[in-house]
Motif scaffolding. Sequence first.
Motif, mmCIF file in Angstrom:
data_model
loop_
_atom_site.group_PDB
_atom_site.id
_atom_site.type_symbol
_atom_site.label_atom_id
_atom_site.label_comp_id
_atom_site.label_asym_id
_atom_site.label_seq_id
_atom_site.Cartn_x
_atom_site.Cartn_y
_atom_site.Cartn_z
ATOM 1 N N SER A 1 5.759 -0.209 4.969
ATOM 2 C CA SER A 1 4.846 -0.981 4.139
ATOM 3 C C SER A 1 5.478 -2.303 3.721
ATOM 4 N N PRO B 1 1.506 4.701 3.917
ATOM 5 C CA PRO B 1 0.802 4.294 5.139
ATOM 6 C C PRO B 1 0.184 5.487 5.837
ATOM 7 N N THR C 1 0.754 -2.717 -2.412
ATOM 8 C CA THR C 1 0.991 -2.804 -0.979
ATOM 9 C C THR C 1 0.037 -3.827 -0.371
#
Length: 530
Positions: free
Chosen positions: A285, A332, A497
């Motif tokens: 990420s 993710p 993120t």
Amino acid sequence: MNRLSLARGTTLAALLLASTALASAETVLHRGNGGEPQTLDQAHTSIDVEGNVISDLYEGLVVYGPDGKPVPGAAESWTISDDKMVYTFKLRDNAKWSDGSPVTAEDFVFSYRRFEDPKEAAGYANLLYPIKNAEAISTKGMAVDQLGVKAVDAKTLEITLERPTPYLLELLAHYAVAPVNKASVEKNGKDFVKPGLMVSNGAFMLSENVANDHITVVKNPNYWDAANVKLDKVIFYPLEDQPAAVRRFQAGELDVNYYFPTDQTDYLRKQLGADQVHMSASLASYYYAFDTRHEPFNDVRVRKALAMAIDREFLSHEIFQDGQQPLYSAVPPGIATYGEPEKVDYAGLDQLDREDKAKELLKEAGYGEGGKPLKIDIRYNTNANHEKVATAVADNWKALGATVTLTNLDVKSHYAYLQEGGAFDVARAGWTADYADAESFLALNISTNKTFNYGHWSNPKYDAAMAASYKETDPAKRAAFLHEAEKILLAEEPVTTLMVFGSPWLVSNKIKGWQDNPVNYHLSKFLSKD
């Protein structure tokens, strides 16, 4: 001597000279490494540009193979007890250190104890917390000799766990827990990392370390698999100037280069050929951390407003040419044991609606039009891509009425500043999974994680959910605790993120054995050069 015999003698001499020259020719791999390592002491490493070098110098019980999956390293085999609590590793009989001494089970006992010893203060100490008593030693002062590692004999190592850990092999393949040579460490102290003093057990040994210029490693003749190592020397260059690195690659000065300006991906594929330009999807990420220790970033409304105003689609498409995808979760996608990650509540809104909602939150918090001025400094490590991202994010925040400045440092200094607790407003960071488990991402923000919880965020409910996940042995129930933690993290947003991080590499057609993989490990021992 007649003319014929003289000619024959001259020809023979020429052939001998030619064969000698061929025999002495070195095969050298030139690797652009993306930045200057802070250290080559595995106990204090934290960034991938260090790992690239350390993985060539040292070898753990297991290592990551070309495809990113664990394969035998210093251990030739292992067995696992029926209850999954005890792993027994058989070390190779011919595993040696670069000084010719044998690699023993006691070397790993010493290294793992050193790694968990609070006096050593290893930033990655939590990596071995699944081992019995590791956390208690690191955080509560238990004696290091209580660590659940035991040398059964010179070539047999037994590891006892706190709980079944299905990703243990991935943990043990991490460069941070590669062994150190006890005799060298005890004799040389912190200087054991220097050329001439370092004793390593990997495919290569340290020859030169010239700060901000190059690190040279040479083939280790005592390595157990030296006969299959095709490279004589690897030179790592700490190249943070990406356009300059690309030019050096184009000129043939680099065989491999880590990082390139990703907005040039299509151009480079046309210039160099698609087979030399790699952008592999990773369990990684790209994120921004907020320093929650001071105003206004200790206000969740401000953090949420800034997070939702970032145009992730623009970053992905315009800056990275879709080489990195927008990310609205803390974890993710792609981790089989976790399932579909949670998402922030604004993930389904279009960008204009997000901006309007962000302005409302800022007004509620007392900032924006008619309120207190909002000043933000974005810190990032020197890199053309990171600068473009920071500039684009700054534009998003200026649209909210904020005054935004940018600060950049070289990668070594940037991460050292964050890990040592330096104050900031917003800081860029990236994280690649150490193992294919959601915990690798979520553990970063536990309040006791003094190394990687850059924003010093603390939430008792989050810590409790993570603690429960560590105690739970049922996979489905464990995943539920991790999902609960992710929901809390996304609601509070101490980090936001931006994208699923792709790994950008330039790899010459002369290099054989290269495979893109999700953990982004590329050991030189698996490569050869035409």
